[in-house]
Scaffold this active site. Structure first.
Site, PDB file in Angstrom:
ATOM      1  N   PRO A  76       0.823  -1.221   0.000  1.00  0.00           N
ATOM      2  CA  PRO A  76       0.000   0.000   0.000  1.00  0.00           C
ATOM      3  C   PRO A  76       0.856   1.270   0.000  1.00  0.00           C
ATOM      4  O   PRO A  76       0.356   2.339  -0.309  1.00  0.00           O
ATOM      5  CB  PRO A  76      -0.810  -0.106   1.294  1.00  0.00           C
ATOM      6  N   GLU A 119       1.751  -7.008   8.308  1.00  0.00           N
ATOM      7  CA  GLU A 119       1.725  -5.549   8.454  1.00  0.00           C
ATOM      8  C   GLU A 119       2.805  -4.867   7.639  1.00  0.00           C
ATOM      9  O   GLU A 119       2.844  -3.653   7.558  1.00  0.00           O
ATOM     10  CB  GLU A 119       1.824  -5.155   9.925  1.00  0.00           C
ATOM     11  N   ARG A 128      -3.404  -7.957 -21.007  1.00  0.00           N
ATOM     12  CA  ARG A 128      -4.354  -7.473 -22.015  1.00  0.00           C
ATOM     13  C   ARG A 128      -3.691  -6.588 -23.053  1.00  0.00           C
ATOM     14  O   ARG A 128      -4.228  -6.410 -24.147  1.00  0.00           O
ATOM     15  CB  ARG A 128      -5.468  -6.646 -21.354  1.00  0.00           C
ATOM     16  N   ASP A 145     -10.994   1.382 -24.527  1.00  0.00           N
ATOM     17  CA  ASP A 145     -11.277   1.153 -23.115  1.00  0.00           C
ATOM     18  C   ASP A 145     -11.252   2.468 -22.345  1.00  0.00           C
ATOM     19  O   ASP A 145     -10.499   3.368 -22.663  1.00  0.00           O
ATOM     20  CB  ASP A 145     -10.213   0.246 -22.476  1.00  0.00           C
TER      21      ASP A 145
END
Ligand code: 6GU
Length: 251
Positions: free
Chosen positions: A91, A118, A156, A171
């Protein structure tokens, strides 16, 4: 293109990669995904991959050594060039976007390190990974879903993975705007009708309607995208339409 995924949970990936376009890409040898169980790079009886944080605090920290050994072993096998990206999924990383996916699609091998618990000993970000990536501003238990997101978004973009009929060129995000609404048969469903213009056969007018609806959606749901469009992305008509949407001002 080859992905190496370093994870404590290799079994989480199987069913996802065995369906749809990713399965086809693997069969067609356009894509391969190799899994490396981080525990296989420990040497103690308990196969320890985590430990307490220096300085105290909640939770456990993933140890550096098994991750360094795993990456070095893959490199030594010749399946990951020294110049290939080694990405820590955390994160705390930079945010994954379509632009980052396009950047990653230019490499032939990528290693993805799935953090858990963590956190991961900072020496992994500092001296092993070449990049740290997050998939968005929310908390996941680990990097496994993030790795799957990246594998799919990058795959993709590889030539031949997505048929030309389903070309990603239009897209959402490839154009910098959200996609306009789309419909299929029936023209009337439970009293809700497909917009008349789409049944008209007037291709130029349909294209104008689609452009306006793209702008409308982006304005309503993701105004931040409008601020980040490259110069010249909006025509005079586009700008006038957006001004209409923001409503009469100073009146
Ligand atoms: Cl890459 N990892 C975790 N644990 N949580 C996340 C994430 C990654 N990206 C968004 N949230």
């Amino acid at each position: 293109m080859r992905f190496h995924v370093l994870t404590l949970f290799p079994e989480m990936f199987a069913s996802y990669l065995c369906e749809g376009i990713l399965a086809r890409a693997k069969e067609g040898k356009l894509l391969s995904v190799n899994f490396h169980d981080i525990r296989d790079y420990t040497h103690d009886r308990h196969r320890t991959v985590d430990d307490y944080p220096y300085g105290g605090g909640p939770g456990m920290v993933m140890k550096a050594a098994p991750l360094f050994e795993a990456v070095e072993t893959i490199r030594d096998s010749g399946e990951l060039a020294g110049s290939s990206p080694v990405i820590l999924l955390t994160p705390q990383g930079r945010t994954f976007t379509q632009v980052v996916a396009e950047e990653l699609a230019s490499h032939s091998e990528i290693a993805l390190i799935c953090g858990r618990y963590e956190g991961v000993d900072e020496r992994v970000a500092d001296h092993l990974a070449t990049d740290s990536i997050s998939i968005g501003d929310y908390v996941l238990g680990g990097g496994e879903l993030a790795a799957m997101v990246i594998i799919e978004a990058v795959s993709r973009l590889l030539p031949g993975v997505v048929g030309s009929a389903e070309s990603p060129a239009n897209d959402s995000f490839t154009t910098g705007l959200l996609q306009h609404p789309i419909y299929t048969r029936p023209a009337s469903f439970r009293g809700r009708n497909v917009p008349e213009i789409l049944l008209s056969g007037h291709h130029a007018e349909i294209a104008r309607w689609q452009r306006r609806e793209s702008l409308r959606r982006t304005f309503l749901n993701r105004p931040d995208l409008l601020d980040r469009l490259p110069d010249g992305a909006l025509s005079e008509y586009d700008i006038r339409f957006l001004e209409e949407l923001s409503g009469p001002r100073n009146s």
